[in-house]
Design a protein around this motif. Structure first.
Motif, PDB file in Angstrom:
ATOM      1  N   ASP A   1      90.447 -53.039  11.045  1.00  0.00           N
ATOM      2  CA  ASP A   1      90.033 -51.699  10.187  1.00  0.00           C
ATOM      3  C   ASP A   1      89.712 -50.555  10.876  1.00  0.00           C
ATOM      4  O   ASP A   1      88.654 -50.500  11.852  1.00  0.00           O
ATOM      5  CB  ASP A   1      89.133 -52.134   9.207  1.00  0.00           C
ATOM      6  CG  ASP A   1      89.480 -53.017   8.005  1.00  0.00           C
ATOM      7  OD1 ASP A   1      90.500 -53.329   8.047  1.00  0.00           O
ATOM      8  OD2 ASP A   1      88.267 -53.531   7.408  1.00  0.00           O
ATOM      9  N   ILE A   2      90.413 -49.535  10.661  1.00  0.00           N
ATOM     10  CA  ILE A   2      90.201 -48.459  11.032  1.00  0.00           C
ATOM     11  C   ILE A   2      89.574 -47.544   9.729  1.00  0.00           C
ATOM     12  O   ILE A   2      90.697 -47.006   9.240  1.00  0.00           O
ATOM     13  CB  ILE A   2      91.103 -47.529  11.834  1.00  0.00           C
ATOM     14  CG1 ILE A   2      91.787 -47.968  13.126  1.00  0.00           C
ATOM     15  CG2 ILE A   2      90.631 -45.988  12.200  1.00  0.00           C
ATOM     16  CD1 ILE A   2      92.719 -47.519  13.840  1.00  0.00           C
TER      17      ILE A   2
ATOM     18  N   LEU B   1      92.046 -48.474   4.499  1.00  0.00           N
ATOM     19  CA  LEU B   1      92.037 -48.364   3.137  1.00  0.00           C
ATOM     20  C   LEU B   1      91.896 -46.831   2.613  1.00  0.00           C
ATOM     21  O   LEU B   1      90.701 -46.143   3.076  1.00  0.00           O
ATOM     22  CB  LEU B   1      90.882 -49.214   2.645  1.00  0.00           C
ATOM     23  CG  LEU B   1      90.579 -49.280   1.065  1.00  0.00           C
ATOM     24  CD1 LEU B   1      91.783 -50.127   0.415  1.00  0.00           C
ATOM     25  CD2 LEU B   1      89.132 -49.734   0.581  1.00  0.00           C
ATOM     26  N   VAL B   2      92.996 -46.259   2.030  1.00  0.00           N
ATOM     27  CA  VAL B   2      92.729 -44.756   1.610  1.00  0.00           C
ATOM     28  C   VAL B   2      92.003 -44.579   0.495  1.00  0.00           C
ATOM     29  O   VAL B   2      92.705 -44.784  -0.598  1.00  0.00           O
ATOM     30  CB  VAL B   2      94.185 -44.274   1.888  1.00  0.00           C
ATOM     31  CG1 VAL B   2      94.199 -42.783   1.488  1.00  0.00           C
ATOM     32  CG2 VAL B   2      95.120 -44.523   2.870  1.00  0.00           C
TER      33      VAL B   2
ATOM     34  N   ILE C   1      98.669 -49.313   5.544  1.00  0.00           N
ATOM     35  CA  ILE C   1      98.010 -47.756   4.900  1.00  0.00           C
ATOM     36  C   ILE C   1      97.758 -48.827   3.370  1.00  0.00           C
ATOM     37  O   ILE C   1      98.739 -48.954   2.714  1.00  0.00           O
ATOM     38  CB  ILE C   1      98.916 -46.877   4.659  1.00  0.00           C
ATOM     39  CG1 ILE C   1      99.279 -46.488   5.963  1.00  0.00           C
ATOM     40  CG2 ILE C   1      98.194 -46.059   3.710  1.00  0.00           C
ATOM     41  CD1 ILE C   1     100.427 -45.437   5.879  1.00  0.00           C
ATOM     42  N   SER C   2      96.577 -48.937   3.187  1.00  0.00           N
ATOM     43  CA  SER C   2      95.983 -49.918   1.972  1.00  0.00           C
ATOM     44  C   SER C   2      95.771 -48.941   0.623  1.00  0.00           C
ATOM     45  O   SER C   2      95.005 -47.949   0.973  1.00  0.00           O
ATOM     46  CB  SER C   2      95.093 -50.690   2.296  1.00  0.00           C
ATOM     47  OG  SER C   2      95.367 -52.018   1.926  1.00  0.00           O
ATOM     48  N   ARG C   3      96.221 -49.272  -0.494  1.00  0.00           N
ATOM     49  CA  ARG C   3      95.650 -48.700  -1.675  1.00  0.00           C
ATOM     50  C   ARG C   3      94.270 -49.125  -2.112  1.00  0.00           C
ATOM     51  O   ARG C   3      93.929 -50.118  -2.243  1.00  0.00           O
ATOM     52  CB  ARG C   3      96.573 -48.617  -2.849  1.00  0.00           C
ATOM     53  CG  ARG C   3      96.276 -48.084  -3.951  1.00  0.00           C
ATOM     54  CD  ARG C   3      97.407 -48.155  -5.090  1.00  0.00           C
ATOM     55  NE  ARG C   3      97.074 -47.126  -6.191  1.00  0.00           N
ATOM     56  CZ  ARG C   3      97.638 -47.272  -7.449  1.00  0.00           C
ATOM     57  NH1 ARG C   3      98.195 -48.427  -7.929  1.00  0.00           N
ATOM     58  NH2 ARG C   3      97.473 -46.375  -8.060  1.00  0.00           N
TER      59      ARG C   3
ATOM     60  N   ILE D   1     104.860 -48.909  10.154  1.00  0.00           N
ATOM     61  CA  ILE D   1     103.725 -48.279   9.250  1.00  0.00           C
ATOM     62  C   ILE D   1     104.093 -49.096   7.840  1.00  0.00           C
ATOM     63  O   ILE D   1     105.199 -49.199   7.354  1.00  0.00           O
ATOM     64  CB  ILE D   1     104.228 -46.983   8.888  1.00  0.00           C
ATOM     65  CG1 ILE D   1     103.871 -46.130  10.277  1.00  0.00           C
ATOM     66  CG2 ILE D   1     102.933 -46.464   7.779  1.00  0.00           C
ATOM     67  CD1 ILE D   1     104.363 -44.836  10.194  1.00  0.00           C
ATOM     68  N   TYR D   2     103.191 -49.565   7.113  1.00  0.00           N
ATOM     69  CA  TYR D   2     103.382 -50.450   6.010  1.00  0.00           C
ATOM     70  C   TYR D   2     102.201 -50.061   4.751  1.00  0.00           C
ATOM     71  O   TYR D   2     101.048 -49.651   4.991  1.00  0.00           O
ATOM     72  CB  TYR D   2     103.143 -51.817   6.327  1.00  0.00           C
ATOM     73  CG  TYR D   2     104.206 -52.475   7.257  1.00  0.00           C
ATOM     74  CD1 TYR D   2     105.273 -52.652   7.060  1.00  0.00           C
ATOM     75  CD2 TYR D   2     103.297 -52.360   8.598  1.00  0.00           C
ATOM     76  CE1 TYR D   2     106.185 -52.997   8.071  1.00  0.00           C
ATOM     77  CE2 TYR D   2     104.340 -53.117   9.560  1.00  0.00           C
ATOM     78  CZ  TYR D   2     105.727 -53.231   9.212  1.00  0.00           C
ATOM     79  OH  TYR D   2     106.510 -53.664  10.354  1.00  0.00           O
ATOM     80  N   VAL D   3     102.805 -49.659   3.788  1.00  0.00           N
ATOM     81  CA  VAL D   3     102.032 -49.755   2.428  1.00  0.00           C
ATOM     82  C   VAL D   3     101.629 -50.919   1.997  1.00  0.00           C
ATOM     83  O   VAL D   3     102.297 -51.760   1.684  1.00  0.00           O
ATOM     84  CB  VAL D   3     102.711 -48.838   1.379  1.00  0.00           C
ATOM     85  CG1 VAL D   3     102.306 -48.902   0.096  1.00  0.00           C
ATOM     86  CG2 VAL D   3     103.192 -47.517   1.977  1.00  0.00           C
ATOM     87  N   GLY D   4     100.133 -50.904   1.582  1.00  0.00           N
ATOM     88  CA  GLY D   4      99.726 -52.206   0.982  1.00  0.00           C
ATOM     89  C   GLY D   4      98.974 -52.176  -0.190  1.00  0.00           C
ATOM     90  O   GLY D   4      98.690 -50.839  -0.726  1.00  0.00           O
TER      91      GLY D   4
END
Length: 341
Positions: free
Chosen positions: A182-183, A221-222, A251-253, A286-289
């Motif tokens: 995690d960042i 986690l944004v 990039i996680s929701r 880059i991936y949206v999660g």
């Protein structure tokens, strides 16, 4: 069960220094570390969760999340109680924070390394993941399991917040094949206030694990109003692109949980913006999660743009991998970075 926590150093007057994570807890006899599961017993550091699994599942590797590591394979996943972070948004707080909130009480089923490896092989899993809570707090348990798993032809995965010391990474490197790190923020104040940690040790751990040859993917986690500014997202992407543009960024929701129930879910527009920022900074993958987005969950060849791995539905539910065992794009022959066999 209680076992020696040998990643430590004995000091004068029966004090002991834990060498597992960046907190570097210096403990008096009877004192516990920030993780709640490493304790000084008469001048010796002990682990109270060795061989005690609080969570055990067989997961798709994509759930870790790892998208460039043995796609579509199953992973035998274990976790204990305890954590060296105190994230207010933790999804697994029932196990991660239990010792800290229940007078250092621990729980779980007895599952020794030999049994974990046996069950992993029986399940058809290709690897063992140390996950659900922070694995560095049960380092010795992960070390013994990973070493045995490696001997039996299995790979090993650390799903971590990235607070490992260099000493810990040195010990793990021969046996850990992949890490998702995690960042959480690119702001030290946020790390301190929300997660009881610091930014610099995380960045240093990512760099060092990368130097040691461990395959790394990162996750952010944004969180609305916390780390969703263009400036912070760009700083994360820039750090990673300068280190290795082939290192995937997930990039996680955010969904409300634990102590952040008053924060709304991440707008989809924010995830798309983060995705574009990553591209602008030069990241290749880059991936949206935590949100169904087949286009932004799939892998594209950075050279010709061909969709080399298609992903749809729930994480790991429908994956079509067009790469060969060497990770070669079938259209242009470009090598896609990752671990494919």
């Amino acid at each position: 069960m209680v076992a020696d926590a040998w990643l430590s150093k004995e000091l004068k007057d029966q004090k002991v220094l834990c060498l597992a994570c960046g907190h570097a807890c210096k403990l008096e006899p009877g004192e516990y570390g920030k993780c709640g599961v490493r304790v000084n017993e008469n001048g010796k550091l002990k682990s109270t969760v060795y061989g005690l699994a609080a969570a055990v599942h067989v997961d798709p590797v994509e759930k870790k999340p790892l998208f460039h590591f043995l796609p579509s394979s199953d992973v035998f996943s274990i976790g204990t109680v305890g954590c060296n972070f105190c994230c207010k948004f933790c999804q697994n707080w029932e196990i991660s924070q239990h010792p800290q909130t229940h007078n250092h009480e621990v729980f779980g089923r007895e599952l020794l390394p030999e049994k974990i490896v046996e069950l992993a092989i029986e399940s058809g899993s290709k690897s063992v993941a140390y996950t659900y809570n922070e694995p560095i707090v049960y380092f010795e348990y992960t070390y013994d399991t990973a070493k045995l798993a490696k001997e039996k032809g299995l790979k090993n995965i650390y799903v971590t917040s990235g607070f490992e010391t260099r000493k810990a990474i040195d010990e793990l490197a021969p046996y850990i094949d992949a890490m998702n790190i995690d960042i959480k923020f690119y702001d030290d104040e946020s790390y301190q206030k929300i997660s009881c940690a610091r930014l610099k040790p995380v960045l240093e751990a990512i760099k060092y694990a990368h130097e040691k040859g461990i395959w790394i993917e990162t996750t952010t986690l944004v969180i609305p109003g916390v780390n969703d500014s263009d400036e912070e997202l760009r700083a994360i992407a820039k750090f990673q692109a300068e280190l290795d543009p082939d290192m995937p960024w997930h990039i996680s929701r955010f969904h409300p949980d634990y102590k952040m129930l008053d924060v709304p879910p991440t707008p989809i527009e924010t995830l798309v913006r983060a995705y574009e920022i990553g591209k602008e900074e030069g990241l290749n993958y880059i991936y949206v999660g935590n949100y169904p987005d087949a286009d932004r969950e799939s892998t594209y060849c950075p050279k010709c743009g061909f969709k080399v791995i298609e992903r749809q539905g729930y994480i790991g539910e429908r994956v079509v991998n067009h790469l060969d065992e060497e990770g070669t794009c079938p259209k242009c022959g470009h090598h896609i970075a990752g671990v494919w066999k």
